[in-house]
Design a protein around this motif. Structure first.
Motif, PDB file in Angstrom:
ATOM      1  N   TYR A  18     -49.622 -10.926 -18.814  1.00 15.72           N
ATOM      2  CA  TYR A  18     -48.796 -10.762 -18.341  1.00 15.72           C
ATOM      3  C   TYR A  18     -48.960  -9.329 -17.363  1.00 15.72           C
ATOM      4  O   TYR A  18     -49.377  -8.670 -17.450  1.00 15.72           O
ATOM      5  N   SER A  19     -48.471 -10.189 -16.485  1.00 11.59           N
ATOM      6  CA  SER A  19     -48.286  -9.418 -14.994  1.00 11.59           C
ATOM      7  C   SER A  19     -47.824 -10.177 -13.771  1.00 11.59           C
ATOM      8  O   SER A  19     -47.490 -11.417 -14.263  1.00 11.59           O
ATOM      9  N   THR A  20     -47.538  -9.169 -13.315  1.00  8.83           N
ATOM     10  CA  THR A  20     -46.963 -10.295 -12.144  1.00  8.83           C
ATOM     11  C   THR A  20     -47.931 -11.184 -11.431  1.00  8.83           C
ATOM     12  O   THR A  20     -49.101 -11.014 -11.500  1.00  8.83           O
ATOM     13  N   ASP A  21     -47.117 -12.472 -10.483  1.00  6.72           N
ATOM     14  CA  ASP A  21     -48.229 -12.541  -9.516  1.00  6.72           C
ATOM     15  C   ASP A  21     -49.239 -12.816  -8.714  1.00  6.72           C
ATOM     16  O   ASP A  21     -50.208 -12.189  -8.086  1.00  6.72           O
ATOM     17  N   ARG A  23     -50.224  -9.387  -8.980  1.00  4.15           N
ATOM     18  CA  ARG A  23     -51.854  -8.920  -9.636  1.00  4.15           C
ATOM     19  C   ARG A  23     -52.861 -10.083  -9.952  1.00  4.15           C
ATOM     20  O   ARG A  23     -53.772  -9.580 -10.455  1.00  4.15           O
ATOM     21  N   LYS A  24     -52.215 -11.040 -10.655  1.00  4.54           N
ATOM     22  CA  LYS A  24     -52.851 -12.153 -11.037  1.00  4.54           C
ATOM     23  C   LYS A  24     -53.569 -13.063  -9.502  1.00  4.54           C
ATOM     24  O   LYS A  24     -54.792 -12.616  -9.875  1.00  4.54           O
TER      25      LYS A  24
END
Length: 138
Positions: A18-21, A23-24
């Motif tokens: 679960y993280s922002t795009d 960050r991914k």
């Protein structure tokens, strides 16, 4: 397992977190930059560009896989409800068929999303490596 499959698995691993795009992309860019040579990055990018579907249904499944699969989960639930309550074993077939279709739609969307993440990461790496070269020539 080739680089292509390994990169897709790395992207799927990032999708589970679960993280922002952004960050991914950052995490995946670090992993790809360290483990995949630039020549193989270009080959994987070309393969992904050739393989990524551009039709409306594929894009819809990629972006809204859960919403597309939801009616089939409903069919599976109704088949189970009617099969049990009315003692109709034929209705239980709808449960299995609906579940299989919904599961495969979500799996397909997951793969498409992972491929898109790898493609975006490779394009980001390419853009960042091109930028210092352009600044040096000025």
């Amino acid at each position: 397992m080739g680089q292509y499959e390994r990169l897709i698995l790395m992207a799927e691993d990032q999708l589970t977190q679960y993280s922002t795009d952004a960050r991914k992309l950052e995490k995946l860019r670090q992993k790809i930059g360290l483990s995949v040579p630039p020549g193989e990055q270009r080959q994987v990018k070309e393969t992904l560009l050739a393989e990524m579907p551009t039709d409306f249904v594929s894009q819809l499944v990629e972006n809204q896989r859960q919403a597309v699969a939801l009616p089939f989960w409903g069919i599976a639930g109704l088949g189970l409800l009617f099969g049990i309550s009315f003692m109709q074993p034929v209705d239980l077939i709808a449960t299995f068929v609906g579940s299989a279709i919904a599961f495969n739609i979500q799996k397909w969307g997951w793969k498409l999303q992972a491929k898109r993440l790898v493609l975006q990461t490779l394009e980001d790496i390419e853009a960042k490596t091109r930028k210092p070269v352009e600044k040096a020539t000025e």
